[in-house]
Design a protein around this motif. Structure first.
Motif, PDB file in Angstrom:
ATOM      1  N   GLY A   1       0.774  -1.235   0.000  1.00 24.80           N
ATOM      2  CA  GLY A   1       0.000   0.000   0.000  1.00 24.80           C
ATOM      3  C   GLY A   1       0.803   1.280   0.000  1.00 24.80           C
ATOM      4  N   VAL A   2       2.045   1.245  -0.463  1.00 26.93           N
ATOM      5  CA  VAL A   2       2.875   2.456  -0.472  1.00 26.93           C
ATOM      6  C   VAL A   2       2.556   3.309  -1.701  1.00 26.93           C
ATOM      7  N   VAL A   3       2.380   4.599  -1.473  1.00 24.59           N
ATOM      8  CA  VAL A   3       2.250   5.571  -2.559  1.00 24.59           C
ATOM      9  C   VAL A   3       3.643   6.157  -2.779  1.00 24.59           C
ATOM     10  N   HIS A   4       4.324   5.667  -3.796  1.00 25.58           N
ATOM     11  CA  HIS A   4       5.730   6.023  -4.019  1.00 25.58           C
ATOM     12  C   HIS A   4       5.861   7.456  -4.521  1.00 25.58           C
ATOM     13  N   ALA A   5       6.842   8.164  -3.981  1.00 25.83           N
ATOM     14  CA  ALA A   5       7.034   9.576  -4.334  1.00 25.83           C
ATOM     15  C   ALA A   5       7.783   9.752  -5.644  1.00 25.83           C
ATOM     16  N   GLY A   6       8.575   8.745  -6.070  1.00 28.81           N
ATOM     17  CA  GLY A   6       9.332   8.851  -7.308  1.00 28.81           C
ATOM     18  C   GLY A   6      10.821   9.055  -7.098  1.00 28.81           C
ATOM     19  N   LEU A   7      11.360   8.440  -6.047  1.00 30.48           N
ATOM     20  CA  LEU A   7      12.768   8.649  -5.701  1.00 30.48           C
ATOM     21  C   LEU A   7      13.734   7.996  -6.676  1.00 30.48           C
ATOM     22  N   TYR A   8      13.446   6.778  -7.105  1.00 29.45           N
ATOM     23  CA  TYR A   8      14.469   5.938  -7.731  1.00 29.45           C
ATOM     24  C   TYR A   8      14.473   5.967  -9.252  1.00 29.45           C
ATOM     25  N   TYR A   9      13.458   6.481  -9.874  1.00 36.08           N
ATOM     26  CA  TYR A   9      13.224   6.219 -11.288  1.00 36.08           C
ATOM     27  C   TYR A   9      14.032   7.143 -12.188  1.00 36.08           C
ATOM     28  N   GLN A  10      14.408   6.613 -13.343  1.00 35.47           N
ATOM     29  CA  GLN A  10      15.243   7.347 -14.276  1.00 35.47           C
ATOM     30  C   GLN A  10      14.534   8.630 -14.713  1.00 35.47           C
ATOM     31  N   PRO A  11      15.135   9.802 -14.462  1.00 39.57           N
ATOM     32  CA  PRO A  11      14.489  11.052 -14.848  1.00 39.57           C
ATOM     33  C   PRO A  11      14.128  11.066 -16.337  1.00 39.57           C
ATOM     34  N   GLY A  12      12.923  11.513 -16.618  1.00 39.01           N
ATOM     35  CA  GLY A  12      12.448  11.574 -17.994  1.00 39.01           C
ATOM     36  C   GLY A  12      11.765  10.320 -18.475  1.00 39.01           C
ATOM     37  N   SER A  13      11.889   9.225 -17.719  1.00 38.42           N
ATOM     38  CA  SER A  13      11.237   7.983 -18.121  1.00 38.42           C
ATOM     39  C   SER A  13       9.731   8.092 -17.942  1.00 38.42           C
ATOM     40  N   LEU A  14       8.997   7.243 -18.639  1.00 37.88           N
ATOM     41  CA  LEU A  14       7.546   7.205 -18.493  1.00 37.88           C
ATOM     42  C   LEU A  14       7.178   6.888 -17.051  1.00 37.88           C
ATOM     43  N   LYS A  15       7.922   5.971 -16.443  1.00 34.82           N
ATOM     44  CA  LYS A  15       7.663   5.601 -15.052  1.00 34.82           C
ATOM     45  C   LYS A  15       7.804   6.815 -14.121  1.00 34.82           C
ATOM     46  N   ALA A  16       8.858   7.583 -14.280  1.00 34.60           N
ATOM     47  CA  ALA A  16       9.075   8.743 -13.416  1.00 34.60           C
ATOM     48  C   ALA A  16       7.971   9.777 -13.600  1.00 34.60           C
ATOM     49  N   ARG A  17       7.621  10.058 -14.850  1.00 38.46           N
ATOM     50  CA  ARG A  17       6.621  11.089 -15.114  1.00 38.46           C
ATOM     51  C   ARG A  17       5.236  10.670 -14.625  1.00 38.46           C
ATOM     52  N   LEU A  18       4.860   9.432 -14.888  1.00 39.71           N
ATOM     53  CA  LEU A  18       3.522   8.989 -14.496  1.00 39.71           C
ATOM     54  C   LEU A  18       3.424   8.745 -12.997  1.00 39.71           C
ATOM     55  N   CYS A  19       4.530   8.420 -12.353  1.00 42.90           N
ATOM     56  CA  CYS A  19       4.509   8.277 -10.900  1.00 42.90           C
ATOM     57  C   CYS A  19       4.189   9.619 -10.249  1.00 42.90           C
ATOM     58  N   ARG A  20       4.888  10.668 -10.656  1.00 43.81           N
ATOM     59  CA  ARG A  20       4.644  11.978 -10.043  1.00 43.81           C
ATOM     60  C   ARG A  20       3.222  12.469 -10.327  1.00 43.81           C
ATOM     61  N   ARG A  21       2.775  12.298 -11.556  1.00 46.54           N
ATOM     62  CA  ARG A  21       1.395  12.679 -11.887  1.00 46.54           C
ATOM     63  C   ARG A  21       0.411  11.804 -11.096  1.00 46.54           C
ATOM     64  N   GLY A  22       0.737  10.525 -10.959  1.00 42.68           N
ATOM     65  CA  GLY A  22      -0.148   9.597 -10.265  1.00 42.68           C
ATOM     66  C   GLY A  22      -0.315   9.931  -8.796  1.00 42.68           C
ATOM     67  N   VAL A  23       0.757  10.381  -8.138  1.00 40.31           N
ATOM     68  CA  VAL A  23       0.664  10.771  -6.727  1.00 40.31           C
ATOM     69  C   VAL A  23      -0.391  11.867  -6.563  1.00 40.31           C
ATOM     70  N   HIS A  24      -0.314  12.864  -7.401  1.00 43.08           N
ATOM     71  CA  HIS A  24      -1.256  13.989  -7.341  1.00 43.08           C
ATOM     72  C   HIS A  24      -2.691  13.501  -7.547  1.00 43.08           C
ATOM     73  N   LEU A  25      -2.909  12.701  -8.578  1.00 37.16           N
ATOM     74  CA  LEU A  25      -4.259  12.234  -8.889  1.00 37.16           C
ATOM     75  C   LEU A  25      -4.800  11.306  -7.806  1.00 37.16           C
ATOM     76  N   LEU A  26      -3.939  10.447  -7.280  1.00 36.07           N
ATOM     77  CA  LEU A  26      -4.370   9.493  -6.264  1.00 36.07           C
ATOM     78  C   LEU A  26      -4.759  10.206  -4.975  1.00 36.07           C
ATOM     79  N   HIS A  27      -3.967  11.208  -4.588  1.00 35.41           N
ATOM     80  CA  HIS A  27      -4.280  11.978  -3.382  1.00 35.41           C
ATOM     81  C   HIS A  27      -5.625  12.686  -3.539  1.00 35.41           C
ATOM     82  N   ALA A  28      -5.833  13.295  -4.696  1.00 39.82           N
ATOM     83  CA  ALA A  28      -7.093  13.999  -4.936  1.00 39.82           C
ATOM     84  C   ALA A  28      -8.270  13.024  -4.917  1.00 39.82           C
ATOM     85  N   TYR A  29      -8.082  11.851  -5.515  1.00 36.48           N
ATOM     86  CA  TYR A  29      -9.173  10.863  -5.562  1.00 36.48           C
ATOM     87  C   TYR A  29      -9.484  10.336  -4.166  1.00 36.48           C
ATOM     88  N   ALA A  30      -8.449  10.064  -3.382  1.00 37.41           N
ATOM     89  CA  ALA A  30      -8.663   9.586  -2.014  1.00 37.41           C
ATOM     90  C   ALA A  30      -9.437  10.619  -1.199  1.00 37.41           C
TER      91      ALA A  30
END
Length: 420
Positions: A50-79
């Motif tokens: 159940g961890v909401v990852h902040a995006g510490l480890y991911y390669q900058p510019g990767s799809l994973k890094a970008r969608l993780c940061r966007r996902g945190v915002h959307l998930l917090h708002a949805y919760a």
């Protein structure tokens, strides 16, 4: 113009998020979610910490890094919208050796490049100020890392889909897909009977079965899913308050997984885990039901044997923690010494759907394949759940472009700060 129809394979958090996003982008469309399980969130979504990852480890510019940061915002708002628990308990990544300190500084640079807010390096006294029971030479503090109940989020998303008029068909295993430029015909088996559903566009978010579903739709053999299980232990009640947040080790770049860590859940329980070892079955959650088809599939993959040869030393080390809970818990006690000899109870293991290429390399980024009238999510490792709502935006953007009905754009709130 006839009504558009969409099919979504998978009622985990990503599939549910995609279906909900479609109801927003195409409110007049017909939407059907298919899943072979009898309940939503039955697999990876319902078997994680159940961890909401902040995006510490991911390669900058990767799809994973970008969608993780966007996902945190959307998930917090949805919760917040659904009044679901979302606890920004924070996290420290702890270095125990000089070598790990150097890696930790690199992680901080990645975190800053990814836009993770308020991260800072701490010395031993700083560690104690955040986590009085933790020890280490240095730590990276991420105060906004959070925890959530992903299964509860998924149920809320499914409810949104149904309220918008979408259908959710559970217990329906996809057995064939006829995929063309003008649509897909998906045959499912349910209760011993087969039925066929036709869609203008199909989106597959099938997790542990993603490679098999992709092949049914005409996709390539690789990447292939290799399942790795992760064991968790629930610490005894007297240890529930031993930490304020999460304590993680510094990842070893020689090993593809993160290592045992300590994770608080939103129900207040404290977990130790997970480790990582090859699972003999993609859905072998209790460890006893060996999946012969799944095991033979792994054994027949030359890529897996290349991977095994490259990671033999780490596998031997990990196996010791698999067979000995004391050794497993000792890994956590290195960071929180008062856990030495702590009582714990094993709980249901999780299984990672890890995509591997033909050369035995584990794929780090999200992988999406577009074939005919199908969009196939081939790899969504951690932080897949964190990124789920952002993955949904991204996939539906691609679909809208494919159908020439929408522009590639976020919603009007897309330009707001990620952590407002």
């Amino acid at each position: 113009m006839s009504t558009l129809s969409f099919g979504v394979i998978g009622a985990g958090i990503v599939g549910a998020a995609v279906a909900r996003e479609i109801t927003h982008r195409f409110p007049d469309a017909e939407i059907t979610v298919l899943d072979k399980a009898d309940a939503a969130a039955a697999h990876q979504t319902g078997h994680n910490s159940g961890v909401v990852h902040a995006g510490l480890y991911y390669q900058p510019g990767s799809l994973k890094a970008r969608l993780c940061r966007r996902g945190v915002h959307l998930l917090h708002a949805y919760a917040n919208e659904k009044k679901l628990p979302f606890d920004k308990c924070g996290k420290i990544v702890v270095a125990l050796t000089p070598v790990e300190e150097a890696r930790l500084r690199d992680i901080k640079e990645k975190a800053l490049a990814n836009g993770v807010p308020d991260v800072e390096l701490l010395g031993p006294e700083g560690i104690r100020s955040v986590e009085p029971n933790a020890v280490g030479r240095m730590a990276l503090h991420s105060p906004h890392t959070a925890i959530i109940d992903y299964a509860a989020v998924t149920r809320a998303l499914i409810d949104d889909v149904q309220r918008a008029g979408g259908r959710v068909i559970l217990g329906a295993e996809v057995v064939s897909i006829a995929n063309g430029e003008r649509g897909c015909a998906v045959t499912v088996e349910r209760g011993g009977e087969q039925t066929t559903h036709t869609f203008d566009h199909l989106i597959a978010c099938a997790g542990l079965q993603s490679d098999r579903v992709a092949r049914l739709a005409g996709g390539a053999t690789y990447p292939k899913i290799v399942p790795f299980f992760g064991q968790y232990s629930l610490l005894a009640p007297e240890h529930r308050d031993i930490l304020n947040g999460l304590v993680y080790p510094v990842p070893d770049p020689a090993y593809p997984f993160l290592g045992v860590h300590l994770t608080k859940r939103v129900d207040g329980e404290m977990l130790v885990g997970p480790n990582a070892f090859l699972s003999f079955g993609r859905e072998n959650y209790n460890g006893w039901h060996v999946g012969l088809k799944d095991s033979m599939d792994v054994a027949a993959s030359p890529g897996f044997w290349k991977f095994a040869g490259q990671n033999m030393q780490a596998a031997v080390q990990e196996f010791g923690a698999v067979i000995s809970r004391q050794k497993f818990l000792a890994g956590a006690a290195a960071y929180v010494p008062s856990l030495e000899g702590a009582a714990s109870t094993p709980i249901t293991r999780g299984i990672r759907a890890q995509a591997m290429d033909r050369d035995g390399q584990l794929l780090d980024d999200f992988v999406i394949e577009d074939i005919g009238s199908a969009t196939l999510l081939r790899n969504a490792p951690s932080p897949g759940a964190t990124s789920s709502l952002a993955i949904a935006e991204h996939l539906v953007d691609k679909i809208g472009h494919h159908l020439r009905l929408t522009k590639h754009t976020f919603r009007k709130d897309g330009d707001r700060a990620l952590d407002e």
